[in-house]
Design a protein around this motif. Structure first.
Motif, short mmCIF file in Angstrom:
data_model
loop_
_atom_site.label_atom_id
_atom_site.label_comp_id
_atom_site.label_asym_id
_atom_site.label_seq_id
_atom_site.Cartn_x
_atom_site.Cartn_y
_atom_site.Cartn_z
N ILE A 198 -5.38 -14.55 -13.84
CA ILE A 198 -4.14 -14.70 -12.94
C ILE A 198 -3.53 -15.60 -13.17
O ILE A 198 -3.10 -16.45 -13.38
N GLY A 199 -4.82 -16.81 -12.28
CA GLY A 199 -4.67 -18.25 -12.36
C GLY A 199 -4.46 -18.74 -11.49
O GLY A 199 -3.81 -18.28 -10.70
N TYR A 200 -4.62 -20.27 -10.85
CA TYR A 200 -3.80 -20.50 -10.03
C TYR A 200 -2.93 -21.39 -10.04
O TYR A 200 -3.22 -21.77 -10.72
N PRO A 201 -2.17 -21.86 -8.82
CA PRO A 201 -2.30 -20.91 -7.45
C PRO A 201 -1.90 -19.12 -7.36
O PRO A 201 -1.11 -19.03 -8.64
N LEU A 202 -2.60 -18.80 -6.65
CA LEU A 202 -2.06 -16.90 -7.28
C LEU A 202 -1.57 -16.75 -5.44
O LEU A 202 -2.19 -17.23 -4.83
N ILE A 203 -1.18 -15.67 -5.68
CA ILE A 203 -0.50 -15.07 -4.32
C ILE A 203 -1.89 -13.40 -3.87
O ILE A 203 -2.07 -12.83 -4.45
N LEU A 204 -2.01 -13.79 -2.44
CA LEU A 204 -2.83 -12.66 -2.43
C LEU A 204 -1.98 -11.67 -0.94
O LEU A 204 -1.76 -12.85 -0.12
N LYS A 205 -1.71 -11.01 -1.33
CA LYS A 205 -1.03 -9.56 -0.18
C LYS A 205 -1.06 -8.26 -0.60
O LYS A 205 -1.58 -7.91 -1.30
N PRO A 206 -1.01 -7.56 1.00
CA PRO A 206 -0.91 -5.91 1.49
C PRO A 206 0.04 -5.55 0.33
O PRO A 206 0.77 -6.24 0.06
N ILE A 207 -0.87 -4.64 -0.31
CA ILE A 207 0.07 -3.46 -1.27
C ILE A 207 1.09 -3.19 -0.11
O ILE A 207 2.68 -3.56 -1.18
#
Ligand SMILES: Nc1ncnc2c1ncn2[C@@H]1O[C@H](COP(=O)(O)OP(=O)(O)OP(=O)(O)O)[C@@H](O)[C@H]1O
Ligand SMILES: [Mg+2]
Length: 405
Positions: free
Chosen positions: A145-154
Motif C-alpha cells: 500500500i505504501g506510506y503514509p497509511l492508516i491502520l485501524k480495527p475492522i
C-alpha cells in the motif's frame, strides 16, 4: 405495530427514538441491560414492555432470551439504532422472519473490509486497503500500500486504535500498541476534507439527506486534546462542491443494499476534487448529529425515522433553513471544572444564534475526551449563512475556555 427496539435507554439519545416510535403509534418492546427500576421515568410511558438481559453485547444470549420472551407473541419489527446492536437486530429479524435488512446486508455496514469490497465492486472509489490479522500480514500489506497509511480495527468506533503511519519504523511502534486488536484494516491514507453523508432511507432511497463537515478531520480531533472539534451541517446541499460526494453516497447505499432507516457515512474530498468513500453505518450518527439535523430543518427526525420504519412514510419538511454547528470543548487541566472563561462575552455577541449551551459547570468532573466526542460539553448554534456559522463556531472554539484542576 409491535416493535422490538434494542437498547432503548442507552446511549441516552436512544430514548428519543423510543419516544418517536411510540408517537407514531408503535407498541415498543425494549430490550436492554439496564435494570427496569433504573430506566428513566421519562422513558417508561413509551415502553409497552421491557426485557432486561444480563449482557447486551452477547449476541447469542440476547437472541435466545428475546426469543423466549416473545414466544407466543407476534411482533412486526426488530430495530436498533446503536452501532453495536444492528447485527443482533438483523439476527432476530431473520429468526422471526420479519421484514428489514438481513444479517448479510447489515454485515456490509459493520465490517469495514467487506464494506469497502462491496463499494469498490460497484465502481466507487475507496482507499486501497487490506485486511490484516498478524504482524507479518500487516508488514506485507504496508509494503504493497505504501506510506503514509492508516491502520485501524475492522470494526472500530470513535477513532479508537486508529493510527496514521508515516514509515516502517512507526509501523513497528503502532503494531506493538495494537496487539489487542485481532483484525485490522491497513489502508491508503487519504488527505483532504472530511464530510458526512447522512440519510433516512426508504428502500435504500433517501427520504431525508444531510451533509456535515468535520473541522478538523476526526482523527486529528481525537488525537489532539487542545482541539475543540467542530461539526457543521451544510445548509446548501446543491452547491457544486458537494455534488460528487452526494452522488457517491447514493451509490454506496445501492451497493450495500440499504433498506429502511438511518445511515451515517463519512467521505473525503481531496484538494483536486476527487471524492473517496470512508465508512458507513446503518444507524444515525452520534454526538448530537441528529439534533443538528433537526435544528437545520426545524424537524423531529427521531419521530420521522420511526414513521419511516413503521409506516413507510416521511412527513417532515426537508427545506434546509440553517447551517447548524456543534462545538465540543475540552477543559485545560485534570479533575473538576473550576471556571469557564469567555462564555459571557461569547453569549453577548452570538447568543441569539445559540440553540443549546451544555458546557460542564464548575464543580463537575471532567469527562474522558478519548471516550466521548462530547468531551466537557458543547455549544450548538445555527445561522442561515455558512461563513457566519463557521466564524461563530471558530469563536466558540477559540474564545471560550474551560479550566479544571
Ligand atoms: N484511509 C484513511 N485516510 C485518511 N484518514 C483516515 C482513513 N481512515 C480513517 N481515517 C481517519 O480516521 C478517522 C476514523 O476512522 P473511521 O471513521 O474509519 O473509524 P471509526 O473509529 O469508525 O470512526 P468514528 O467512530 O470516529 O466515526 C476518520 O474519520 C479519518 O479522520
Ligand atoms: Mg468514522
Amino acid at each position: 405495530m409491535k416493535v422490538v427496539f434494542l437498547a432503548p435507554s442507552y446511549p441516552p439519545e436512544m430514548q428519543q427514538y423510543t419516544r418517536g416510535l411510540a408517537e407514531v403509534g408503535a407498541e415498543v418492546y425494549g430490550v436492554g441491560d439496564t435494570a427496569p427500576a433504573q430506566l428513566p421515568a421519562s422513558l417508561r410511558p413509551y415502553l409497552a414492555d421491557y426485557l432486561q438481559v444480563p449482557r447486551l453485547l452477547d449476541e447469542d444470549d440476547v437472541v435466545a432470551k428475546v426469543s423466549a420472551w416473545l414466544r407466543g407473541r407476534e411482533v412486526d419489527r426488530v430495530l436498533a439504532n446503536w452501532e453495536v446492536m444492528v447485527l443482533t437486530a438483523a439476527r432476530l429479524r431473520e429468526r422471526f422472519g420479519l421484514p428489514g435488512m438481513s444479517v448479510d446486508t447489515v454485515l456490509g455496514f459493520r465490517d469495514k473490509q467487506l464494506m469497502k469490497e462491496r463499494v469498490q465492486r460497484a465502481g466507487l472509489r475507496t482507499p486501497r486497503s487490506e485486511r490484516v490479522r498478524t504482524v507479518t500480514e500487516a508488514r506485507a500489506a504496508a509494503e504493497r500500500i505504501g506510506y503514509p497509511l492508516i491502520l485501524k480495527p475492522i470494526s472500530g468506533a470513535g477513532s479508537a486504535d486508529t493510527y496514521k503511519i508515516s514509515d516502517a519504523a512507526e509501523l513497528e511502534t503502532v503494531l506493538g500498541r495494537m496487539r489487542h486488536v485481532s483484525v485490522a484494516s491497513c489502508e491508503e491514507y487519504i488527505s483532504g476534507e472530511e464530510f458526512t453523508f447522512d440519510t433516512v432511507c426508504m428502500g435504500g432511497v433517501p427520504a431525508f439527506m444531510n451533509v456535515a463537515q468535520y473541522l478538523p478531520p476526526p482523527l486529528v480531533a481525537r488525537s489532539e486534546e487542545w482541539v475543540s472539534p467542530v461539526i457543521i451541517t451544510v445548509r446548501d446541499l446543491e452547491q457544486p462542491k458537494l455534488a460528487r460526494g452526494i452522488e457517491l453516497g447514493r451509490g454506496v447505499l445501492k451497493a450495500l443494499g440499504m433498506g429502511d432507516g438511518f445511515t451515517h457515512m463519512e467521505w473525503f474530498r481531496k484538494p483536486d476534487g476527487e471524492v473517496v468513500f470512508g465508512e458507513i453505518g446503518c444507524r444515525p450518527g452520534g454526538a448530537h448529529l441528529v439534533d443538528q439535523m433537526n435544528y437545520t430543518c426545524d424537524i423531529d427526525l427521531f419521530r420521522e425515522w420511526a414513521r419511516v420504519v413503521c409506516h413507510g412514510r416521511f412527513e417532515a419538511p426537508t427545506t434546509r433553513k440553517y447551517n447548524a454547528a456543534v462545538i465540543f470543548k475540552r477543559a485545560l487541566g485534570r479533575g473538576r471544572i473550576t471556571r469557564i472563561e469567555g462564555l459571557v462575552d461569547f453569549m453577548r455577541s452570538y447568543g441569539d444564534h445559540v440553540v443549546e449551551e451544555r458546557l460542564l459547570r464548575p464543580g463537575t468532573h471532567r469527562r474522558n475526551w478519548k471516550h466521548t466526542l462530547v468531551s466537557d460539553g458543547y455549544i450548538l448554534l445555527r445561522h442561515p449563512d455558512w461563513d457566519t456559522t463557521a466564524r461563530m463556531a471558530a469563536a466558540a472554539a477559540t474564545q471560550v475556555t474551560l479550566y479544571a484542576e
